[in-house]
Scaffold this motif. Structure first.
Motif, mmCIF file in Angstrom:
data_model
loop_
_atom_site.group_PDB
_atom_site.id
_atom_site.type_symbol
_atom_site.label_atom_id
_atom_site.label_comp_id
_atom_site.label_asym_id
_atom_site.label_seq_id
_atom_site.Cartn_x
_atom_site.Cartn_y
_atom_site.Cartn_z
ATOM 1 N N PHE A 98 0.821 -1.210 0.000
ATOM 2 C CA PHE A 98 0.000 0.000 0.000
ATOM 3 C C PHE A 98 0.857 1.262 0.000
ATOM 4 N N MET A 99 1.824 1.322 0.931
ATOM 5 C CA MET A 99 2.630 2.540 1.055
ATOM 6 C C MET A 99 3.578 2.719 -0.129
ATOM 7 N N TRP A 100 4.167 1.635 -0.605
ATOM 8 C CA TRP A 100 5.115 1.729 -1.717
ATOM 9 C C TRP A 100 4.416 2.221 -2.984
ATOM 10 N N ILE A 101 3.273 1.599 -3.298
ATOM 11 C CA ILE A 101 2.529 2.019 -4.492
ATOM 12 C C ILE A 101 1.986 3.435 -4.317
ATOM 13 N N LEU A 102 1.536 3.772 -3.112
ATOM 14 C CA LEU A 102 1.033 5.117 -2.850
ATOM 15 C C LEU A 102 2.118 6.169 -3.100
ATOM 16 N N LEU A 103 3.327 5.923 -2.601
ATOM 17 C CA LEU A 103 4.421 6.874 -2.786
ATOM 18 C C LEU A 103 4.813 6.982 -4.264
ATOM 19 N N MET A 104 4.850 5.843 -4.964
ATOM 20 C CA MET A 104 5.188 5.889 -6.391
ATOM 21 C C MET A 104 4.118 6.633 -7.180
ATOM 22 N N ASN A 105 2.853 6.414 -6.822
ATOM 23 C CA ASN A 105 1.766 7.129 -7.498
ATOM 24 C C ASN A 105 1.832 8.634 -7.229
ATOM 25 N N THR A 144 5.036 3.651 -11.545
ATOM 26 C CA THR A 144 3.849 2.851 -11.853
ATOM 27 C C THR A 144 3.277 3.145 -13.240
ATOM 28 N N THR A 145 3.876 4.082 -13.990
ATOM 29 C CA THR A 145 3.494 4.260 -15.387
ATOM 30 C C THR A 145 4.372 3.403 -16.300
ATOM 31 N N ASP A 146 5.219 2.593 -15.691
ATOM 32 C CA ASP A 146 6.080 1.661 -16.422
ATOM 33 C C ASP A 146 5.510 0.254 -16.251
ATOM 34 N N LEU A 147 5.122 -0.380 -17.345
ATOM 35 C CA LEU A 147 4.512 -1.699 -17.293
ATOM 36 C C LEU A 147 5.441 -2.730 -16.663
ATOM 37 N N ASN A 148 6.749 -2.542 -16.801
ATOM 38 C CA ASN A 148 7.698 -3.457 -16.185
ATOM 39 C C ASN A 148 7.579 -3.431 -14.663
ATOM 40 N N MET A 149 7.351 -2.255 -14.100
ATOM 41 C CA MET A 149 7.223 -2.119 -12.651
ATOM 42 C C MET A 149 5.945 -2.766 -12.144
ATOM 43 N N THR A 150 4.836 -2.486 -12.797
ATOM 44 C CA THR A 150 3.562 -3.042 -12.329
ATOM 45 C C THR A 150 3.531 -4.560 -12.491
ATOM 46 N N PHE A 151 4.130 -5.064 -13.569
ATOM 47 C CA PHE A 151 4.198 -6.520 -13.729
ATOM 48 C C PHE A 151 5.162 -7.132 -12.718
ATOM 49 N N PRO A 204 -2.563 -12.068 -11.758
ATOM 50 C CA PRO A 204 -1.446 -11.107 -11.808
ATOM 51 C C PRO A 204 -1.504 -10.182 -13.021
ATOM 52 N N VAL A 205 -2.031 -10.697 -14.147
ATOM 53 C CA VAL A 205 -2.126 -9.853 -15.347
ATOM 54 C C VAL A 205 -3.077 -8.680 -15.098
ATOM 55 N N SER A 206 -4.230 -8.960 -14.496
ATOM 56 C CA SER A 206 -5.200 -7.893 -14.221
ATOM 57 C C SER A 206 -4.659 -6.913 -13.182
ATOM 58 N N LEU A 207 -3.926 -7.419 -12.181
ATOM 59 C CA LEU A 207 -3.318 -6.545 -11.181
ATOM 60 C C LEU A 207 -2.384 -5.537 -11.845
ATOM 61 N N ALA A 208 -1.510 -6.051 -12.714
ATOM 62 C CA ALA A 208 -0.512 -5.200 -13.363
ATOM 63 C C ALA A 208 -1.161 -4.194 -14.308
ATOM 64 N N LEU A 209 -2.073 -4.658 -15.146
ATOM 65 C CA LEU A 209 -2.667 -3.786 -16.166
ATOM 66 C C LEU A 209 -3.578 -2.733 -15.553
ATOM 67 N N ARG A 210 -4.267 -3.067 -14.474
ATOM 68 C CA ARG A 210 -5.168 -2.099 -13.837
ATOM 69 C C ARG A 210 -4.368 -0.915 -13.278
ATOM 70 N N LEU A 211 -3.310 -1.218 -12.539
ATOM 71 C CA LEU A 211 -2.489 -0.149 -11.964
ATOM 72 C C LEU A 211 -1.802 0.660 -13.049
ATOM 73 N N PHE A 212 -1.204 -0.037 -14.018
ATOM 74 C CA PHE A 212 -0.512 0.650 -15.109
ATOM 75 C C PHE A 212 -1.466 1.526 -15.913
ATOM 76 N N GLY A 213 -2.617 0.988 -16.286
ATOM 77 C CA GLY A 213 -3.562 1.721 -17.128
ATOM 78 C C GLY A 213 -4.042 3.010 -16.491
ATOM 79 N N ASN A 214 -4.385 2.948 -15.208
ATOM 80 C CA ASN A 214 -4.894 4.136 -14.525
ATOM 81 C C ASN A 214 -3.819 5.208 -14.372
ATOM 82 N N LEU A 215 -2.608 4.799 -13.983
ATOM 83 C CA LEU A 215 -1.552 5.797 -13.762
ATOM 84 C C LEU A 215 -0.987 6.315 -15.076
#
Length: 269
Positions: A98-105, A144-151, A204-215
């Motif tokens: 939560f905190m890591w993704i929040l800070l990156m976002n 988190t705008t890098d697909l490599n990171m979200t995957f 995992p695919v949906s997790l990665a694409l959802r975060l990447f797509g929104n950011l």
């Protein structure tokens, strides 16, 4: 910024800001800006929370300690209500996610030209070169705008899902859930296996694409706002204000889905 002649076009400006700083070639290409910012923000989270834990008092807490305690309590409550297994790892894992993704976002709030311009100047580009859009330096500051990171994040969660499933149910139990569920009939085992394997990989695919797509979409809008020119700051801050909801929401969704997936893999059927 790879413009035609001496003119900076909107297309070249957007393309420049959506390109990562890389080293290496082919499969061994490293996005050094994504790596640097994600590691830095991870250290910010670890060191700041560690500092609060070491200085925590039983009296009236300070503002930062109070904020940290509220976050820890919120994450702990979410884990207790969602995860039905027994593991000492799930709560700290959820807090870290939560905190890591929040800070990156949150890096999305910094105006897109500030850091990239400073990086170009530090690399030796002149101000005139930068204004013409001819800087050779690329720099994306939102990991988190890098697909490599979200995957990378989602594959880490996927590895934990497999680990917990095998640890609790054994290899046989894990495989049996793939081929004997939902139809526990021998002549439908092949169908179950295809169905469950697709469902497992989709997580995992949906997790990665959802975060990447929104950011990525949010970052693209910030870049489009930057092309307005002198009026960009008021519009930027309006979009940033709306983004106050999007940034923590995406971190929360990733954390909750992680807890749900690990809870599902920990249950015996």
């Amino acid at each position: 910024m790879a413009a035609t002649g001496d003119t900076l076009t909107s297309q070249s400006y957007i393309q420049h800001h959506l390109t990562n700083a890389t080293i290496g070639e082919g499969f061994w290409t490293w996005h050094i800006d994504t790596l640097a910012w994600s590691i830095l923000l991870g250290l910010v989270f670890i060191l700041s929370f560690r500092s609060v834990a070491k200085k925590a008092t039983t009296g009236v807490p300070g503002k930062f300690q109070c904020a940290v305690e509220m976050i820890v309590e919120f994450v702990g409550k979410s884990v207790k209500e969602t995860y039905h297994g027994e593991s000492k790892l799930i709560a700290p894992l959820s807090l870290t996610i939560f905190m890591w993704i929040l800070l990156m976002n949150c890096m999305d709030w910094i105006p897109v030209d500030w850091i990239s311009t400073l990086t170009s100047l530090a690399a030796g580009d002149s101000w005139e070169t930068i204004e013409k859009g001819q800087s050779h330096v690329y720099h994306k500051i939102v990991p988190t705008t890098d697909l490599n990171m979200t995957f990378g994040l989602s594959l880490g969660v996927f590895a934990l899902m497999i680990f917990y499933s095998i640890r609790i149910k054994g290899v046989g139990g894990f495989l049996k859930e793939l081929y004997a569920h939902p139809f526990n009939t021998p002549w439908l085992y092949w169908f179950n296996f295809i169905l469950e394997t697709i469902a497992l990989i989709a997580k995992p695919v949906s997790l990665a694409l959802r975060l990447f797509g929104n950011l990525y979409a949010a970052e693209l809008i910030f870049i489009l706002i930057a092309t307005i020119g002198v009026f960009q700051l008021p519009v930027h801050f309006l979009w940033a204000a709306f983004h106050l909801l999007v940034i923590p929401l995406q971190a929360f969704i990733f954390m909750m889905l992680t807890i749900v997936y690990l809870s599902m893999m920990s249950e015996k059927h």
